[in-house]
Design a protein around this motif. Structure first.
Motif, PDB file in Angstrom:
ATOM      1  N   ASP A 138       0.843  -1.198   0.000  1.00  0.00           N
ATOM      2  CA  ASP A 138       0.000   0.000   0.000  1.00  0.00           C
ATOM      3  C   ASP A 138       0.879   1.250   0.000  1.00  0.00           C
ATOM      4  OD1 ASP A 138      -2.142  -1.676   0.077  1.00  0.00           O
ATOM      5  OD2 ASP A 138      -2.707  -1.262   2.158  1.00  0.00           O
ATOM      6  N   ARG A 142      -3.448   4.552  -0.395  1.00  0.00           N
ATOM      7  CA  ARG A 142      -3.940   3.983  -1.654  1.00  0.00           C
ATOM      8  C   ARG A 142      -3.647   2.492  -1.662  1.00  0.00           C
ATOM      9  NH1 ARG A 142      -1.027   6.492  -5.752  1.00  0.00           N
ATOM     10  NH2 ARG A 142       0.365   4.699  -5.948  1.00  0.00           N
ATOM     11  N   ILE A 168      -8.531   4.596  -2.761  1.00  0.00           N
ATOM     12  CA  ILE A 168      -7.908   5.542  -1.830  1.00  0.00           C
ATOM     13  C   ILE A 168      -8.786   5.635  -0.588  1.00  0.00           C
ATOM     14  CG2 ILE A 168      -7.223   7.936  -1.441  1.00  0.00           C
ATOM     15  CD1 ILE A 168      -6.508   8.150  -4.362  1.00  0.00           C
TER      16      ILE A 168
END
Length: 457
Positions: free
Chosen positions: A263, A298, A303
């Motif tokens: 991530d 994200r 998001i």
């Protein structure tokens, strides 16, 4: 072809009973290159002239009387004068000329010697002046200048790219000392950060004492934060914006919120991470226990905005358990599973304890899980490698000049060098974890399973 010049010279008046005659000499234009030829021709001419005159005067040619010497000397001088004045191109003065040449040569040698001494003295004077001038600034360096130079020398010695990203490293030092303000410690830190920024290398960073202490606290057993290990994005991440999650500590605030390896953190408390360093980000993620922190993350194409609460996270680096694989009969394989989450100061000791505990349960093999292990203390990684190896090279430390250090083992510290070993890795395996995994693989001690690692070790 030589260019020959004919000249005539007439003696001054002689006694009335002495016949007049004309002297013609053929001289090479390059007479200076062949003085022996000129001398031989002149001597031959004088000998023939002397013989002819002696015969006419009734004097024996072998006479050694004073009249002969006086006569020859007098008329040779006349010959020399006349010849010099009429020729206009060259001047030949037999023996006196040779003496003058020698005298001139001596004077030239003396002049050259004097000039050489003067040049040597001047060079020594300039050199000593240059040394004095070059030493003057070093004597006048402030404490802040010396701190900057220490950082500069560290990079100069150890940095692998000796082009220093296509710049003159020595010229940068001189320009920085001349132009960068270094009156306070903060200004010096800024000058060092600016210098390192010219290398455009995300893995070459300067840590102020506070940030270094923060880094050390993350390897000493516990910290207060959200339990994330972060790094800079790589080409495989597909984006250069933000900071990448290398690993999320199991059971920590970030892990419970669903933040996973891979991530990307886009913002911390509404501050963009696009140009943020990882140590600045780590400082923002840490804080007092119970304080809030907001993250923009994200995950793939999604998001998310997450509100987390900082906790005291225990950094117990090792978890282990016995795994019995079902099989026919009583010969079911017994596997000792060891999860190593970080390389803090307790890591190698904890791994030894886990191996001893599992061996007491009669394990047949081991699995070492290095997934999402972002590294830590390099020496701990070396010590853990020695636990599994009976001999071999663990890692080479190289710089631009080649191998600088070799870390190896002779088996003295080996604890589990015989049982089969499998190592699990993923894209969150970084730094010291990659060194350990690579050493076990290269020494044919373990088989690796998983996916390509982060690429920092």
């Amino acid at each position: 072809m030589e260019l020959l010049t004919a000249s005539s010279a007439t003696f001054s008046p002689l006694p009335s009973n002495f016949p007049s005659f004309t002297f013609k000499a053929t001289i090479s234009k390059s007479w200076k290159s062949h003085p022996g030829i000129v001398e031989a021709r002149l001597q031959g001419f004088l000998l023939r002239t002397r013989t002819t005159i002696s015969k006419r005067l009734g004097i024996c040619c072998n006479s050694v009387g004073p009249f002969k010497e006086e006569f020859l000397f007098q008329h040779f001088c006349q010959l020399n004068k006349g010849f010099s004045s009429q020729c206009g191109l060259i001047s030949i003065r037999y023996r006196s000329s040779l003496l003058k040449v020698r005298s001139c040569s001596d004077r030239i040698r003396q002049c050259v010697s004097v000039l050489f001494v003067q040049l040597v003295f001047t060079a020594m004077l300039v050199t000593s002046t240059t040394i004095a001038l070059s030493e003057t600034p070093s004597l006048a360096l402030s404490e802040e200048n010396r701190l900057f130079l220490e950082a500069w020398r560290t990079i100069d010695r150890a940095y692998v790219d000796k082009t220093f990203n296509g710049q003159s490293w020595f010229r940068y030092r001189e320009n920085a000392l001349r132009n960068e303000p270094m009156n306070t410690r903060e200004e010096t830190y800024m000058a060092i950060r600016k210098m390192l920024a010219t290398l455009d290398d995300p893995f070459t960073r300067f840590l102020e004492p506070e940030k270094f202490n923060s880094l050390r606290s993350g390897t000493q057993g516990a910290l207060t934060g959200v339990g994330l290990s972060i790094g800079y994005p790589t080409a495989s991440d597909g984006s250069s914006a933000g900071l990448v999650v290398i690993s999320s500590m199991p059971g920590g605030p970030a892990n419970r919120a669903g933040i996973l390896s891979g991530d990307v953190i886009l913002a911390i408390d509404d501050t963009s991470t696009e140009s943020m360093g990882i140590y600045d980000a780590a400082e923002r993620l840490q804080g007092p226990e119970g304080s809030p922190v907001e993250l923009t993350v994200r995950s793939g194409a999604e998001i998310r905005h997450l509100a987390l609460t900082r906790e005291k996270v225990s950094l117990n680096p090792v978890k282990s358990r016995l795994c019995v694989v079902p099989g026919p009969g009583k010969s079911s394989p017994r596997i000792g599973y060891i999860k190593l989450t970080s390389f803090n100061q307790n890591a190698s000791g904890a791994v030894r304890e886990a191996i001893d505990t599992l061996r007491s349960n009669s394990v047949n093999a081991f699995v070492l899980d290095l997934r999402d292990n972002s590294g830590g203390l390099f020496p701990e990684g070396i010590e853990i490698a020695k636990i599994w190896l009976d001999k071999g090279v663990i890692v080479y430390i190289c710089d631009s000049r080649g191998v600088r250090d070799i870390y190896d083992t002779d088996g003295t510290d080996a604890l589990a060098a015989s049982e089969p070993l499998a190592v699990l890795v993923n894209k969150g395996t970084a730094s010291a974890s990659e060194i350990l995994a690579g050493a076990l693989k290269d020494n044919k001690r373990a088989v690796l399973f998983g996916e390509p690692t982060y690429g920092k070790g």
